[in-house]
Design an enzyme around this catalytic site. Sequence first.
Site, short mmCIF file in Angstrom:
data_model
loop_
_atom_site.label_atom_id
_atom_site.label_comp_id
_atom_site.label_asym_id
_atom_site.label_seq_id
_atom_site.Cartn_x
_atom_site.Cartn_y
_atom_site.Cartn_z
N LYS A 54 45.76 61.43 23.63
CA LYS A 54 46.57 60.30 24.08
C LYS A 54 46.41 59.14 23.13
O LYS A 54 45.30 58.67 22.88
CB LYS A 54 46.19 59.87 25.49
CG LYS A 54 47.02 58.67 25.97
CD LYS A 54 46.88 58.41 27.44
CE LYS A 54 47.84 57.31 27.88
NZ LYS A 54 47.80 57.06 29.31
N ASP B 150 44.68 53.85 38.07
CA ASP B 150 46.03 54.36 37.77
C ASP B 150 46.23 55.74 38.41
O ASP B 150 46.72 56.67 37.77
CB ASP B 150 46.26 54.43 36.26
CG ASP B 150 47.73 54.39 35.89
OD1 ASP B 150 48.55 53.97 36.73
OD2 ASP B 150 48.08 54.77 34.76
N LEU C 63 53.65 65.86 25.00
CA LEU C 63 53.57 66.33 26.38
C LEU C 63 54.17 65.32 27.35
O LEU C 63 54.68 65.69 28.41
CB LEU C 63 52.11 66.59 26.77
CG LEU C 63 51.40 67.72 26.02
CD1 LEU C 63 49.92 67.74 26.38
CD2 LEU C 63 52.04 69.07 26.36
N GLY C 64 54.10 64.05 27.00
CA GLY C 64 54.62 63.02 27.90
C GLY C 64 54.40 61.65 27.30
O GLY C 64 53.64 61.47 26.35
N GLY D 79 54.09 53.88 29.87
CA GLY D 79 53.87 52.51 29.45
C GLY D 79 52.58 52.30 28.70
O GLY D 79 52.42 51.29 28.01
N PHE D 80 51.62 53.23 28.82
CA PHE D 80 50.33 53.04 28.19
C PHE D 80 50.06 54.02 27.06
O PHE D 80 48.95 54.12 26.57
CB PHE D 80 49.21 53.12 29.24
CG PHE D 80 49.28 52.01 30.24
CD1 PHE D 80 48.79 50.76 29.94
CD2 PHE D 80 49.88 52.21 31.46
CE1 PHE D 80 48.88 49.73 30.86
CE2 PHE D 80 49.97 51.19 32.38
CZ PHE D 80 49.46 49.93 32.08
N GLY D 81 51.08 54.75 26.63
CA GLY D 81 50.86 55.60 25.46
C GLY D 81 51.59 56.92 25.54
O GLY D 81 52.31 57.22 26.50
N ARG D 82 51.36 57.74 24.50
CA ARG D 82 51.97 59.07 24.40
C ARG D 82 50.86 60.11 24.35
O ARG D 82 49.80 59.87 23.78
CB ARG D 82 52.83 59.16 23.13
CG ARG D 82 54.09 58.32 23.20
CD ARG D 82 54.78 58.26 21.85
NE ARG D 82 56.07 57.60 21.96
CZ ARG D 82 57.23 58.23 22.08
NH1 ARG D 82 57.26 59.55 22.05
NH2 ARG D 82 58.36 57.57 22.19
N VAL D 83 51.13 61.28 24.91
CA VAL D 83 50.15 62.35 24.97
C VAL D 83 50.68 63.56 24.19
O VAL D 83 51.82 63.99 24.40
CB VAL D 83 49.84 62.76 26.43
CG1 VAL D 83 48.74 63.83 26.45
CG2 VAL D 83 49.42 61.55 27.24
#
Length: 638
Positions: free
Chosen positions: A373, A470, A352-353, A356-360
Amino acid sequence: MRALFHLIVLLAVVFVEASASDGIDDFTYHGFGSANVSLDGVAEISPNGLLKLTNSSTQGKGHAFYPRPLRFRAASGGGVSSFSTTFVFAIVSEFSDLSGHGLAFTLSPSRGRPWSLTQQYLGLFNISDNGDASNHVFAVELDTVQSAEFDDINDNHVGIDVNGLRSSSSAPASFFSEETGRYANLTLMSGDPMQVWIEYDDAEKLLNVTLSSTGAPKPRRPLLSSAFDLSSVVFDSMYVGFSAATGQVITNHYVLGWSFKMNGEARPLDPTRLPPLPARAPRRRGKLLVAMVSLVCALFLATVASGTVGCYLRGKMFEEILEDWEATYASHRFSYRELYMATKCFSDKRLLGAGGFGRVYRGSRNSTEIAVKKVSRESEQGMKEFVAEIVSIGQLRHRNLVSLLGYCRRKGELLLVYEFMPNGSLDKLLFDQPPKSALGWSQRFRIIKGIALALHYLHEGWEQVVIHRDVKASNILLDGEMNGRLGDFGLARLHDHGGDPRTTRVVGTLGYLAPEVPMTGKATTSTDVFAFGVLVLEIACGRRTVEAQGPPEQQASEVVLVDWVWQCCGRGAILEASDPKLGGNYVVEEMELALRLGLICSHPEPATRPSMRQVIRYLEEDAPLPEMSKDGGAITAS
């Protein structure tokens, strides 16, 4: 007779060159017809001397190594010797837009990698040993498939790998052009021969990787230049060679020539003496076959998993450690196996996206859609403390918050599970849509109000104070009714009401960070308010926090959104900052309210910013906004 004489002389010259250059630490092969290499897997040498690491088979892997180990340390325990190598390769796929999966130059403690897997593992590693420091494997990968699990930057890149396939450094395939002074793109799977230079300087602890089209001069600037100490990776003796692998897309990975030298510069390769590639058949476009390929891959993996080795690897893959303290949070913990299956093996199609802090990833569990995530975090905070906070945040309930359903912990990896939002993130609707599809003002103003209510709940409405840390457009998700919901609590922190928030390292997103955060390292409810103010300006103006100004061919200056709106306000023309995609279709009083509110909330002085309780009063028009005045050349809220 004269022709025969010339042939004999030519063969003698070739023999002498091969004998002279095929030393234990210095060899050069223009073609591999008589080369001293060891092959395994599907690797073979064609009649005209091409080294074919893979062939027309699918799910194939091939290795080609110099048959004797090379000494990389002058004495046991000494430093790693410098080395230089160059080779010419070509990746020829049956399709013009699909390939599988790439090749790598490698230093390995063993000749061949018998337990390695095909596909994204490039014939180097497998599910259980990928990333294991005991591998002692160094590689430079030429990767033509983007693997989300390894954080690949794209499907056409060069990467430096140590003990696993999550590259320590990588760059899109390109070369430095002296003509333009810029890097020009190359397509690894184009089928055209290309040359790579890999040079390690032990004195400087520097690794350079350079790429270019075959026949062109070696570029002056390398593609990758990385401070690198191989002493912890390389044994006294190592094998050098190549590895390549395919999935379901038939791809030939060729090496046309190879030169290697220890403690010196590898001999140059003469392009005119390299064996030619086979004539190319017309190539088809393969994007339409992706769904079929994915299905076949899934069936293949299922077949492998049914065997003894497959069962072992699968067990290792889903292995989890459940510590005693986690019993308290058992109802909030998901199994890795469950999330792996729910996301179809964390498929790129489910992505989905990424940030800098991970992939979903999108997943389906018990007929319910979820978002998973994978958190990339290097936190000094203990895992136990972090999980405790995540589970506490999971108790939050508000119509403008994305519900955090639970977590999964595996080998230091942390996964957060959220409810799925079908209409995606706000930033895509704000910035990536044509004017005709732009969000209307009534929807935007409702989203502003909804996020304000969510932050008020976090700051004042729950048993503890929750600082999100965030708040940004990409973390505002839209549900089925286009209501804005604040999500992604991976950076959130809690403290008691009346207590002092802990000092932490600086985290967040540039453009949304309050100016005091880098100086104090402390996030507060006021820093959330600052980010909210920037978000409101983005929604009202339809512009990102920082945008380039001027034509791309020139050195473009950057315009900071908050500063630009202050300037509009200062000259009495604040409505000029409204999003032109709206075409003036907005309620003037609401637009002016939003712009002024964004400025007050994003004020550089924390004491000037309102609380979220005050923000809600302004939005509901229960209290007037402070007057905006210009004092000493700086616009302030009075």
